[in-house]
Scaffold this motif. Sequence first.
Motif, PDB file in Angstrom:
ATOM      1  N   ASP A 165     -59.854 -16.285  39.699  1.00  0.00           N
ATOM      2  CA  ASP A 165     -61.320 -16.371  39.686  1.00  0.00           C
ATOM      3  C   ASP A 165     -61.795 -17.676  39.042  1.00  0.00           C
ATOM      4  OD1 ASP A 165     -61.608 -13.891  40.950  1.00  0.00           O
ATOM      5  OD2 ASP A 165     -61.642 -12.808  39.044  1.00  0.00           O
ATOM      6  N   LYS A 166     -61.188 -18.036  37.917  1.00  0.00           N
ATOM      7  CA  LYS A 166     -61.530 -19.306  37.265  1.00  0.00           C
ATOM      8  C   LYS A 166     -61.135 -20.480  38.160  1.00  0.00           C
ATOM      9  CE  LYS A 166     -60.447 -19.923  32.948  1.00  0.00           C
ATOM     10  NZ  LYS A 166     -59.729 -19.885  31.649  1.00  0.00           N
ATOM     11  N   ASP A 208     -54.833 -22.248  37.071  1.00  0.00           N
ATOM     12  CA  ASP A 208     -55.966 -21.499  37.627  1.00  0.00           C
ATOM     13  C   ASP A 208     -56.196 -21.860  39.093  1.00  0.00           C
ATOM     14  OD1 ASP A 208     -56.369 -20.318  35.130  1.00  0.00           O
ATOM     15  OD2 ASP A 208     -58.055 -21.627  34.599  1.00  0.00           O
ATOM     16  N   GLN A 211     -61.037 -20.529  41.440  1.00  0.00           N
ATOM     17  CA  GLN A 211     -61.988 -20.638  42.548  1.00  0.00           C
ATOM     18  C   GLN A 211     -63.258 -21.353  42.102  1.00  0.00           C
ATOM     19  OE1 GLN A 211     -63.270 -16.925  44.299  1.00  0.00           O
ATOM     20  NE2 GLN A 211     -64.151 -17.964  46.065  1.00  0.00           N
ATOM     21  N   ASN A 255     -55.581 -17.959  36.391  1.00  0.00           N
ATOM     22  CA  ASN A 255     -56.640 -17.011  36.701  1.00  0.00           C
ATOM     23  C   ASN A 255     -57.305 -17.446  38.011  1.00  0.00           C
ATOM     24  OD1 ASN A 255     -59.468 -16.097  36.800  1.00  0.00           O
ATOM     25  ND2 ASN A 255     -59.017 -15.172  34.815  1.00  0.00           N
ATOM     26  N   TYR A 309     -55.659 -19.404  42.395  1.00  0.00           N
ATOM     27  CA  TYR A 309     -56.671 -19.225  43.440  1.00  0.00           C
ATOM     28  C   TYR A 309     -56.083 -19.523  44.822  1.00  0.00           C
ATOM     29  CZ  TYR A 309     -60.437 -20.732  46.575  1.00  0.00           C
ATOM     30  OH  TYR A 309     -61.235 -20.945  47.661  1.00  0.00           O
TER      31      TYR A 309
END
Length: 139
Positions: A52-53, A130, A55, A50, A134
């Motif tokens: 967003d996670k 994650d 980042q 993910n 990103y």
Amino acid sequence: MTAIRPSFIRAGLTAIALSSALLSPAAQAADTSAAEQLQRWSAQAGAPGNADKGQVFFNNRQGGEWSCASCHGTPPTTQGKHANTGKVIAPLAPAFNPKAFTDTAKVDKWFKRNCNDVLSRECSAGEKADVLAYLNSLK
């Protein structure tokens, strides 16, 4: 005694040069890609990475004094600098550094070392997925 013809010598030297190039560390280093690393960690985590996670994880301290961004920059698209030693670090985002995440042994070594610095433990497969999601999103 049979004379060795120059064409055989050239062919032999060419074969030696080719086999040396194929066995050199530089030729062997690119055994994977950032996309393949992401697939590996996503499969181990049982879920896709993910971005967003990743980042949030990358930019925030995780209980220690450093974050990933402390050395790799925000965003990690240009050279970073080790917070303690000052050593220059190549851009981490694969779109800005084609060699990033192409050597599995180095990737595993540096994730282990850097996660210990940031988390005081190894990163989980999900955390790696994650972060790499990103980094792959940066264009």
